[in-house]
Design a protein around this motif. Structure first.
Motif, PDB file in Angstrom:
ATOM      1  N   LEU A   1       8.536   0.747  -0.566  1.00 59.72           N
ATOM      2  CA  LEU A   1       8.330   0.513   0.863  1.00 59.72           C
ATOM      3  C   LEU A   1       7.570  -0.768   1.138  1.00 59.72           C
ATOM      4  O   LEU A   1       7.892  -1.507   2.077  1.00 59.72           O
ATOM      5  N   GLY A   2       6.527  -1.072   0.337  1.00 61.68           N
ATOM      6  CA  GLY A   2       5.738  -2.257   0.638  1.00 61.68           C
ATOM      7  C   GLY A   2       4.617  -2.446  -0.362  1.00 61.68           C
ATOM      8  O   GLY A   2       4.652  -1.926  -1.484  1.00 61.68           O
ATOM      9  N   VAL A   3       3.606  -3.197   0.061  1.00 63.07           N
ATOM     10  CA  VAL A   3       2.471  -3.548  -0.782  1.00 63.07           C
ATOM     11  C   VAL A   3       1.276  -2.679  -0.391  1.00 63.07           C
ATOM     12  O   VAL A   3       0.953  -2.548   0.797  1.00 63.07           O
ATOM     13  N   GLN A   4       0.613  -2.107  -1.379  1.00 60.26           N
ATOM     14  CA  GLN A   4      -0.593  -1.309  -1.121  1.00 60.26           C
ATOM     15  C   GLN A   4      -1.812  -2.216  -1.052  1.00 60.26           C
ATOM     16  O   GLN A   4      -2.067  -3.003  -1.969  1.00 60.26           O
ATOM     17  N   VAL A   5      -2.551  -2.143   0.053  1.00 62.23           N
ATOM     18  CA  VAL A   5      -3.833  -2.837   0.146  1.00 62.23           C
ATOM     19  C   VAL A   5      -4.935  -1.781   0.184  1.00 62.23           C
ATOM     20  O   VAL A   5      -4.733  -0.681   0.703  1.00 62.23           O
ATOM     21  N   GLN A   6      -6.097  -2.121  -0.349  1.00 58.25           N
ATOM     22  CA  GLN A   6      -7.191  -1.166  -0.450  1.00 58.25           C
ATOM     23  C   GLN A   6      -8.336  -1.458   0.511  1.00 58.25           C
ATOM     24  O   GLN A   6      -9.000  -0.543   0.978  1.00 58.25           O
ATOM     25  N   ASP A   7      -8.582  -2.729   0.793  1.00 62.73           N
ATOM     26  CA  ASP A   7      -9.764  -3.104   1.565  1.00 62.73           C
ATOM     27  C   ASP A   7      -9.410  -4.018   2.729  1.00 62.73           C
ATOM     28  O   ASP A   7      -8.482  -4.834   2.650  1.00 62.73           O
ATOM     29  N   ARG A   8     -10.205  -3.883   3.777  1.00 63.83           N
ATOM     30  CA  ARG A   8     -10.208  -4.844   4.875  1.00 63.83           C
ATOM     31  C   ARG A   8     -11.435  -5.727   4.708  1.00 63.83           C
ATOM     32  O   ARG A   8     -12.543  -5.209   4.563  1.00 63.83           O
TER      33      ARG A   8
ATOM     34  N   LEU B   1     -14.466  -3.291   4.518  1.00 62.93           N
ATOM     35  CA  LEU B   1     -14.220  -1.906   4.927  1.00 62.93           C
ATOM     36  C   LEU B   1     -13.117  -1.332   4.049  1.00 62.93           C
ATOM     37  O   LEU B   1     -11.975  -1.801   4.106  1.00 62.93           O
ATOM     38  N   PRO B   2     -13.418  -0.326   3.206  1.00 63.10           N
ATOM     39  CA  PRO B   2     -12.339   0.331   2.446  1.00 63.10           C
ATOM     40  C   PRO B   2     -11.340   0.976   3.412  1.00 63.10           C
ATOM     41  O   PRO B   2     -11.738   1.743   4.301  1.00 63.10           O
ATOM     42  N   PHE B   3     -10.062   0.654   3.261  1.00 62.48           N
ATOM     43  CA  PHE B   3      -9.053   1.137   4.215  1.00 62.48           C
ATOM     44  C   PHE B   3      -7.692   0.986   3.546  1.00 62.48           C
ATOM     45  O   PHE B   3      -7.014  -0.029   3.694  1.00 62.48           O
ATOM     46  N   ALA B   4      -7.267   1.997   2.804  1.00 66.79           N
ATOM     47  CA  ALA B   4      -6.005   1.928   2.066  1.00 66.79           C
ATOM     48  C   ALA B   4      -4.818   2.063   3.022  1.00 66.79           C
ATOM     49  O   ALA B   4      -4.784   2.981   3.844  1.00 66.79           O
TER      50      ALA B   4
ATOM     51  N   GLN C   1      -8.732 -13.953  -4.407  1.00 68.61           N
ATOM     52  CA  GLN C   1      -9.804 -13.510  -3.515  1.00 68.61           C
ATOM     53  C   GLN C   1      -9.334 -13.166  -2.097  1.00 68.61           C
ATOM     54  O   GLN C   1      -9.991 -12.372  -1.420  1.00 68.61           O
ATOM     55  N   ILE C   2      -8.250 -13.756  -1.655  1.00 67.33           N
ATOM     56  CA  ILE C   2      -7.776 -13.526  -0.282  1.00 67.33           C
ATOM     57  C   ILE C   2      -6.507 -12.688  -0.269  1.00 67.33           C
ATOM     58  O   ILE C   2      -6.399 -11.700   0.464  1.00 67.33           O
ATOM     59  N   PHE C   3      -5.551 -13.050  -1.103  1.00 64.78           N
ATOM     60  CA  PHE C   3      -4.212 -12.471  -1.046  1.00 64.78           C
ATOM     61  C   PHE C   3      -4.184 -10.946  -1.106  1.00 64.78           C
ATOM     62  O   PHE C   3      -3.428 -10.316  -0.353  1.00 64.78           O
ATOM     63  N   PRO C   4      -4.970 -10.270  -1.951  1.00 65.29           N
ATOM     64  CA  PRO C   4      -4.825  -8.809  -2.067  1.00 65.29           C
ATOM     65  C   PRO C   4      -5.338  -8.031  -0.859  1.00 65.29           C
ATOM     66  O   PRO C   4      -5.086  -6.826  -0.758  1.00 65.29           O
ATOM     67  N   ASN C   5      -6.072  -8.685   0.043  1.00 65.53           N
ATOM     68  CA  ASN C   5      -6.784  -7.957   1.093  1.00 65.53           C
ATOM     69  C   ASN C   5      -6.096  -8.040   2.447  1.00 65.53           C
ATOM     70  O   ASN C   5      -5.323  -8.951   2.725  1.00 65.53           O
TER      71      ASN C   5
END
Length: 390
Positions: free
Chosen positions: A65-72, A85-88, A185-189
Motif C-alpha cells: 500500500l505505501g511507506v510506513q513512517v514512525q515519527d512526526r 511525536l511518535p505517530f505511526a 535524517q529527513i526522508f524517513p519522517n
C-alpha cells in the motif's frame, strides 16, 4: 432485479462509490469527463484506520500500500529538530489508490470522455444528462464529480467554493537524488516546518509504478503559502495572458511564478527543504477552497466526496471522507437517501471545520516564530494534521 446506478466522476471518490455499490449488488456505470485515464501527478495520500477498513470492505488489494513512517518531526529554520511525536502511519500516493480501486470496476463499466452536465428525475427514476445531449436512466445518480460538481451546482446552487487565502505547492523529489544526510535524517519522517503564516510538510512515498525499494522512493514536498486575491489572479494567468479561473494546468504555470517560489524558498525555508525542492520535479500549485453542503441528497441523487464537501488538505481526510461516504451510501441506497445524508453531513462538517481550524492556526501571525521553533500551536499542528477526525 438488480438496481442500476450512474456515477458521475471517475476519480477516487467515484471509484469508491462504484466499488461499494457493486459489493451491495448494484449494476454500476462510472462516467469520467477526461479523455484519458486519470493520474494524480504522484500526489501523496496519508492513510487512516478507517480508510484501511474501507479498502477491505470493498475488496481492494492492500499489498504494498505505501511507506510506513514512525515519527512526526518538526524542524526549525536552521534545520535542527524542534519537536518529535511518535505517530505511526502508512503514507501512499493518489496513483496507487486510484489503481487499487480502478481494478474493482468490471470491464465495460468505466467510461472515459463522458461529461454529465445535469439530471432530471421523477417517481420512475433519475436521468443523467450528458454534454453531447444524450441521456441515461437509472435508479440512482451519484455526484462524485469533484469540488466544481455540476451535480451539486444543480442541486444546491447556493453552495459555491470560496478561496481560503492561500495555496498549496506540491513537488516530488526522487530519494536517490537527495544528499545522504537528508536521506538519513529527513526522508524517513513525516516532517514539519511551521513558521508564522506558512507551513511545510513532507513525507516519503513510493516511487514510480509503486516502487517501495529503498533508494527508489520519492519525497512528497508540500508548502502552504498565503497568496492575495490579486497575486492569485496573476499566478492563474498563463504566458499567453489567458486567465484560468479556479486552477491552472501545471504545464501552463509561468516561469516567473516558479522563479518567485524558488526565491521565497531560499529566503524562508530550512536548508534541507531548499535542497529537496531544488531536486524535485517541476512543482505545481493548487488554490485552497472551502465549501460544505448542508444536505447530500435530493430524491434519487446523492453527493459524495469533494462534490459534497471540501476539507482543507491539512486534515488529510479527502480520500477517507469519500470512502466513508461511499460505504454509507451503499448501506442506504436501497432505502431513503435522507438517512445517508443525515449520517454523512455531520461527519463531513467535522472534517471541514477541523481543516479550517488548522488553516487558521497556520495563518496566525506570530513575529516571535520566524524560525518555526516557537510556534505556540506546534503540538496541536503535529497531532491533528492528517489525523482521523472524531
Amino acid at each position: 432485479m438488480a438496481r442500476r446506478a450512474i456515477v458521475s466522476g471517475g476519480s477516487i471518490g467515484g471509484l469508491f462509490a462504484a466499488a461499494a455499490l457493486l459489493r451491495a449488488g448494484w449494476i454500476v456505470d462510472v462516467f469520467e469527463r477526461s479523455e484519458v485515464e486519470l493520474a494524480g501527478r504522484g500526489a501523496g495520500i496519508v492513510t487512516h484506520d478507517t480508510l484501511i477498513a474501507a479498502f477491505r470492505a470493498v475488496g481492494a488489494d492492500l499489498a504494498d500500500l505505501g511507506v510506513q513512517v514512525q515519527d512526526r518531526v518538526a524542524y526549525n529554520k536552521a534545520g535542527a529538530v524542534a519537536a518529535t511525536l511518535p505517530f505511526a502511519q502508512i503514507v501512499t500516493s493518489w496513483d496507487r489508490i486510484h489503481q487499487m480501486l480502478r481494478r474493482l470496476i468490471p470491464q465495460g463499466h468505466y467510461h472515459l470522455s463522458h461529461h454529465i452536465m445535469g439530471y432530471s428525475q421523477d417517481s420512475t427514476g433519475v436521468r443523467a444528462q450528458f454534454a453531447d445531449g444524450e441521456t441515461l436512466e437509472a435508479d440512482l445518480l451519484v455526484g462524485a464529480d469533484g469540488f466544481r460538481s455540476a451535480i451539486r451546482a444543480q442541486m444546491l446552487p447556493e453552495v459555491t467554493p470560496e478561496y481560503s487565502g492561500y495555496v498549496v505547492w506540491r513537488a516530488l523529489a526522487h530519494e536517490r537524488n537527495l544528499p545522504p544526510k537528508i536521506q538519513a535524517q529527513i526522508f524517513p519522517n513525516f516532517a514539519f516546518f511551521a513558521p508564522s503564516g506558512s507551513q511545510i510538510i513532507g513525507y516519503p512515498i513510493a516511487g514510480p509504478e509503486n516502487d517501495l525499494r529503498p533508494g527508489h522512493r520519492r519525497y512528497n514536498f508540500v508548502w502552504y503559502k498565503p497568496v492575495t486575491d490579486d497575486d492569485l489572479r496573476a499566478m492563474l494567468t498563463d504566458s499567453k495572458g489567458h486567465y484560468h479561473p479556479v486552477s491552472i494546468p501545471p504545464p501552463m504555470v509561468r516561469g516567473a511564478v516558479l522563479d518567485d517560489l524558488y526565491a521565497a524558498a531560499t529566503a524562508q525555508l530550512p536548508a534541507p527543504f531548499i535542497e529537496i525542492l531544488g531536486q524535485s520535479e517541476r512543482p505545481f500549485f493548487t488554490p485552497i477552497y472551502d465549501h460544505h453542503s448542508p444536505v447530500m441528497h435530493a430524491g434519487r441523487v446523492a453527493l459524495l466526496g469533494d462534490a459534497a464537501c471540501v476539507a482543507r488538505p491539512h486534515v488529510g481526510m479527502g480520500v477517507t471522507k469519500a470512502a466513508e461516504d461511499a460505504r454509507a451510501l451503499a448501506a442506504h441506497a436501497d432505502g431513503d437517501l435522507a438517512a445517508y445524508s443525515a449520517a454523512r453531513v455531520p461527519a463531513s462538517l467535522r472534517a471541514h471545520l477541523q481543516g479550517r481550524m488548522l488553516g487558521g492556526l497556520m495563518l496566525s501571525p506570530d513575529p516571535a516564530n520566524a524560525d518555526g521553533a516557537h510556534n505556540v500551536h506546534l503540538a496541536d499542528i503535529m497531532r491533528l494534521t492528517a489525523a482521523t477526525v472524531d
